[in-house]
Design a protein around this motif. Sequence first.
Motif, PDB file in Angstrom:
ATOM      1  N   GLY A 110      20.655  15.800  85.977  1.00  0.00           N
ATOM      2  CA  GLY A 110      21.569  16.762  85.378  1.00  0.00           C
ATOM      3  C   GLY A 110      20.986  17.647  84.304  1.00  0.00           C
ATOM      4  O   GLY A 110      21.716  18.151  83.440  1.00  0.00           O
ATOM      5  N   LEU A 111      19.680  17.866  84.319  1.00  0.00           N
ATOM      6  CA  LEU A 111      19.054  18.686  83.278  1.00  0.00           C
ATOM      7  C   LEU A 111      19.197  20.177  83.585  1.00  0.00           C
ATOM      8  O   LEU A 111      18.917  20.618  84.701  1.00  0.00           O
ATOM      9  N   THR A 112      19.621  20.940  82.609  1.00  0.00           N
ATOM     10  CA  THR A 112      19.860  22.376  82.758  1.00  0.00           C
ATOM     11  C   THR A 112      19.317  23.114  81.544  1.00  0.00           C
ATOM     12  O   THR A 112      18.879  22.494  80.567  1.00  0.00           O
ATOM     13  N   GLU A 113      19.378  24.438  81.600  1.00  0.00           N
ATOM     14  CA  GLU A 113      18.974  25.244  80.437  1.00  0.00           C
ATOM     15  C   GLU A 113      19.782  24.871  79.200  1.00  0.00           C
ATOM     16  O   GLU A 113      19.278  24.915  78.080  1.00  0.00           O
ATOM     17  N   GLU A 114      21.039  24.519  79.411  1.00  0.00           N
ATOM     18  CA  GLU A 114      21.940  24.265  78.293  1.00  0.00           C
ATOM     19  C   GLU A 114      21.633  22.949  77.581  1.00  0.00           C
ATOM     20  O   GLU A 114      21.855  22.830  76.367  1.00  0.00           O
ATOM     21  N   ASN A 115      21.132  21.931  78.327  1.00  0.00           N
ATOM     22  CA  ASN A 115      20.953  20.631  77.677  1.00  0.00           C
ATOM     23  C   ASN A 115      19.518  20.137  77.590  1.00  0.00           C
ATOM     24  O   ASN A 115      19.246  19.124  76.958  1.00  0.00           O
ATOM     25  N   VAL A 116      18.566  20.832  78.231  1.00  0.00           N
ATOM     26  CA  VAL A 116      17.206  20.291  78.332  1.00  0.00           C
ATOM     27  C   VAL A 116      16.516  20.154  76.976  1.00  0.00           C
ATOM     28  O   VAL A 116      15.653  19.280  76.798  1.00  0.00           O
ATOM     29  N   ARG A 117      16.887  20.977  76.006  1.00  0.00           N
ATOM     30  CA  ARG A 117      16.245  20.881  74.689  1.00  0.00           C
ATOM     31  C   ARG A 117      16.378  19.478  74.111  1.00  0.00           C
ATOM     32  O   ARG A 117      15.460  18.975  73.447  1.00  0.00           O
ATOM     33  N   GLY A 118      17.507  18.846  74.349  1.00  0.00           N
ATOM     34  CA  GLY A 118      17.737  17.515  73.801  1.00  0.00           C
ATOM     35  C   GLY A 118      16.926  16.426  74.469  1.00  0.00           C
ATOM     36  O   GLY A 118      16.884  15.289  73.982  1.00  0.00           O
ATOM     37  N   TYR A 119      16.279  16.750  75.584  1.00  0.00           N
ATOM     38  CA  TYR A 119      15.495  15.758  76.330  1.00  0.00           C
ATOM     39  C   TYR A 119      13.993  15.961  76.152  1.00  0.00           C
ATOM     40  O   TYR A 119      13.203  15.161  76.653  1.00  0.00           O
ATOM     41  N   ILE A 120      13.608  17.035  75.493  1.00  0.00           N
ATOM     42  CA  ILE A 120      12.185  17.346  75.386  1.00  0.00           C
ATOM     43  C   ILE A 120      11.472  16.326  74.500  1.00  0.00           C
ATOM     44  O   ILE A 120      11.858  16.085  73.353  1.00  0.00           O
ATOM     45  N   CYS A 121      10.434  15.738  75.090  1.00  0.00           N
ATOM     46  CA  CYS A 121       9.676  14.686  74.417  1.00  0.00           C
ATOM     47  C   CYS A 121       8.347  14.580  75.140  1.00  0.00           C
ATOM     48  O   CYS A 121       8.320  14.437  76.369  1.00  0.00           O
ATOM     49  N   ASN A 122       7.257  14.639  74.433  1.00  0.00           N
ATOM     50  CA  ASN A 122       5.954  14.641  75.086  1.00  0.00           C
ATOM     51  C   ASN A 122       5.439  13.252  75.447  1.00  0.00           C
ATOM     52  O   ASN A 122       4.306  13.101  75.914  1.00  0.00           O
TER      53      ASN A 122
END
Length: 317
Positions: A273-285
Amino acid sequence: MSTIATSNIPLPTEAAHHGSLSDLLPSHWPTLVTAWLAEDTPSFDYGGFVVGSAPRTAQLLCKSPGVLAGTPFVDEIFKQLDCAVKWHSKEGDYIDTSKDSKGKIKVATVKGPTRKLLLGERVALNTLARCSGVATKSRKMLDLVRENGYTGILAGTRKTTPGFRLVEKYGMLVGGIDGHRHDLSSMIMLKDNHIWAKGSITAAVKAAKSVGGFALKVEVECQSEVEADEAIEAGADVVMLDNFTGEGIKVAARSLRDRWRGKREFLIESSGGLTEENVRGYICNDIDIISTSSVHQGVAHVDFSLKIEHGSEVPAT
């Protein structure tokens, strides 16, 4: 976003030392075009009778901003109809329609018999619009995650249109992202139904390894750290942390890295369910791959039209 920035990762189309992306296409792909044309004209071409076969010139116009993608398919469509295409923009170019007062940019000129120009018109426009839409969305999402500090891989998924996967996966590559697996033969992905049907993650991975050999990676969809640990212990090459929350996946990825450091080599994928609207919250290297179907499911198409010249003003190139 009014414009789409160039990401700090070179796009496939920008790597001059490589061949063209069209070199990836399998030898049988022109048969897809033959089938598309047959679908659109299964019997008589009544409109073709009306216009005849006198040679004419048509302009292919882009009418909405986006990344141009799918030119090999358009070339083949018109080639099969004895028409010739001359491109004024390159595959992967961002077409900014605001540069023309009428919002129309000429991206190609097509010449051939009138009826054959029209036989190819809708098939070519549909293919180009869809492929360019996927490329545009892919590049926009890639730029978004790069701007927010993600250095890993952004990938599409296998949730593609039946019969049109080659075009959509091609569009992802033009957009600069990873196409992920192309089909069930490309990688062994063990999802929840595989695990439930086999009985356990360990048993499923063992069975997969017994036939996949050294050439195929094994990926396991995991709903928890416990499942991810079992998959890694069993020898999975990739663990997909599926449908975690943004904070949950950051904690899980860091924990897995720490726990297995020096013991096992594996990749971590985030999906669900990752989209432009929510992907920032999942970004982790700590995550190697972010996969999403939002770059190809339900994306807006780029608007193109084909106009036969009749003495009117030609739009800007």
